[in-house]
Design a protein around this motif. Sequence first.
Motif, PDB file in Angstrom:
ATOM      1  N   LEU A 150     -10.238  33.472   7.993  1.00 13.44           N
ATOM      2  CA  LEU A 150     -10.052  32.016   8.079  1.00 13.44           C
ATOM      3  C   LEU A 150     -10.941  31.442   9.175  1.00 13.44           C
ATOM      4  O   LEU A 150     -11.046  32.010  10.254  1.00 13.44           O
ATOM      5  CB  LEU A 150      -8.591  31.681   8.379  1.00 13.44           C
ATOM      6  N   ASP A 151     -11.579  30.318   8.862  1.00  9.15           N
ATOM      7  CA  ASP A 151     -12.409  29.678   9.882  1.00  9.15           C
ATOM      8  C   ASP A 151     -12.229  28.169   9.805  1.00  9.15           C
ATOM      9  O   ASP A 151     -11.388  27.678   9.054  1.00  9.15           O
ATOM     10  CB  ASP A 151     -13.882  30.103   9.715  1.00  9.15           C
ATOM     11  N   GLN A 152     -13.027  27.452  10.568  1.00  8.83           N
ATOM     12  CA  GLN A 152     -12.840  25.987  10.631  1.00  8.83           C
ATOM     13  C   GLN A 152     -13.053  25.324   9.275  1.00  8.83           C
ATOM     14  O   GLN A 152     -12.513  24.261   8.997  1.00  8.83           O
ATOM     15  CB  GLN A 152     -13.795  25.372  11.656  1.00  8.83           C
ATOM     16  N   ARG A 203      -7.438  30.962  14.026  1.00  5.85           N
ATOM     17  CA  ARG A 203      -8.436  29.973  13.604  1.00  5.85           C
ATOM     18  C   ARG A 203      -8.523  28.844  14.647  1.00  5.85           C
ATOM     19  O   ARG A 203      -9.586  28.263  14.862  1.00  5.85           O
ATOM     20  CB  ARG A 203      -8.006  29.422  12.240  1.00  5.85           C
ATOM     21  N   THR A 249     -12.120  26.546   6.407  1.00  9.34           N
ATOM     22  CA  THR A 249     -11.092  26.915   5.429  1.00  9.34           C
ATOM     23  C   THR A 249     -10.207  25.698   5.121  1.00  9.34           C
ATOM     24  O   THR A 249      -9.677  25.060   6.036  1.00  9.34           O
ATOM     25  CB  THR A 249     -10.199  28.053   5.983  1.00  9.34           C
TER      26      THR A 249
END
Length: 529
Positions: free
Chosen positions: A244-246, A209, A248
């Motif tokens: 998952l990313d920014q 991530r 999350t």
Amino acid sequence: MPAPVPAAPRLRAPRLCVAVQGSTPAELFSRAEGALKDARFLEFRLDPLPKPAAALPQLKDFLAHNREIMAIATCRRKENGGHFAGSLTSELDILLHAAEAGCHIVDLEVESAEQTTKPQLARFRAAVRAAGAALLVSFHDFTRTKGLAQAAQRIQAFEPDFVKVVSTARTLADNLAVLRLIEDLSLHSNVIGIAMGEEGIVSRLLGPRAGAAFTFASAGEGVETAPGQTTVRTLVDLYRVEQLDQATRIFGVAGNPIGHSLSPLMHNTAFRRESINAIMLPLKVKSLDDLLTLTRELPLSGVAVTMPLKQDVLPHLANMDPLTSRIGACNTLRVSSDGKIVGFNTDVAGVVRPLERRMRLRGSRILVVGAGGAARAAVFGLVEQGAEVFITNRTHETAVALARKAKAKAVKRDQLVKNRFDAIINTTPCGMTGAIQSLPIAENELNAHVVFDMVYNPLDTALLKLARSRGLTVISGLEMFVQQGARQFEIWTGKPAPEADMLRVVELALRNHQKSDHTVSSSNHKKHP
Ligand code: NAP
């Protein structure tokens, strides 16, 4: 004129690489075969094999039969923390042949790279590239997380296609150093950053991530190739590492020990069920300051805290609800967008909700057995609901002190047989797996309609069995655990919690755990009659 070095291959690696090793080629390839059901990207650790070079034809066959997968070859030498006893030249030879066998990336330790002569490394790189593989240069620190930028510079001096920096986390804040390094380097390099060890789980999960090319997982429990490695199934199913990313939101459950906490399973199931972009990680906390640093700087959106942090955290709260303040313990932190931490005590809901579903609390007589941390939440919460609360405890003075603070009544043990209650709550560890004492009170003291046992391991305690055999209504500690978690979910997300799913996964995990405990103990019996 020297021949031009072939260009680096364009590789799009999946986010998850499963590391496999074996003490024989048969073991290595059977584990690799097994890992294929969960992963399309494998690292072959060749160094634990007695003769790594002898396994290369099999590696070639394996990759020829599985053309869709990506593979890394590693043959780390003993002096660099691996198992390979051979020379630098042998290591380079094995890695080159692994590339020719079809591996897409070869991993060379920075120490090995530093021992090569310039022409030797240039020839190696050109040959690796000619075979269609990329060069990864790695740094490992097996004791601490320090000097990561210098380590990265040492690696970058060799202009590799992948930069891999691995350290050992001693604190939660060490994860921040690794994630910052990934953020910086990923702007212009393919980078992998990991802090090993239980405290390093944050870096393992959040590395991609932050911009890491990928992270590593183990094929299963007991076959980890590095400390703190998590299984691929756990990373995919429980932590959804590939999604998952920014955006999350990151939550944690903090304590020590924390590895067996069921909170990540319960909350991650709830987040997934409600399509909330959030995950909960287990955080092994050795100091509150360390947890607060991670909370502020990662940042975390919320934390479930266990003992002794429940009390220690109070001076650091910007705000807390009046009941939490009266109880003097907070098990739930919510971090607002300006970084301020607000504290709640959801153990109260864990006690009150199961009871109010079965009885009217106002005016009811409730006996709390025990006067420790869990009892405090029960006593204050039930008094607030208008119940008449009685406390009995092994150490009577502690019951008296709690009763005085909470406007409850302390009762000596010898008075119990003469009294009737609407509900009795066990808040002692009696009945817990491994506890010496199985019943907190005797059968003739069980004078109530409802019996509530906070212990949930085992699920069915001696107290609950006894109460059920007498036709009483029973409430298990599992219900409390799920209800306090449901309240946390509401505080963190503002949505109603999917209680049935939370209960189902936690109950299943406890039953499986108890079954495996039982299998271990019965096989021990067989071995030691
Ligand atoms: P704690 O603060 O250490 O308090 C333990 C209490 O039990 C004290 O009052 C202690 O009496 C008493 N006690 C201990 N051993 C005893 C024995 N052999 N006989 C009689 N009394 C005994 O522990 P806690 O944090 O309150 O936790 C207590 C239990 O609740 C644990 O089993 C925990 O797992 C469970 N719990 C469950 C949940 C849930 O969600 N279901 C939540 C929190 C806690 P003295 O004062 O005489 O030492």
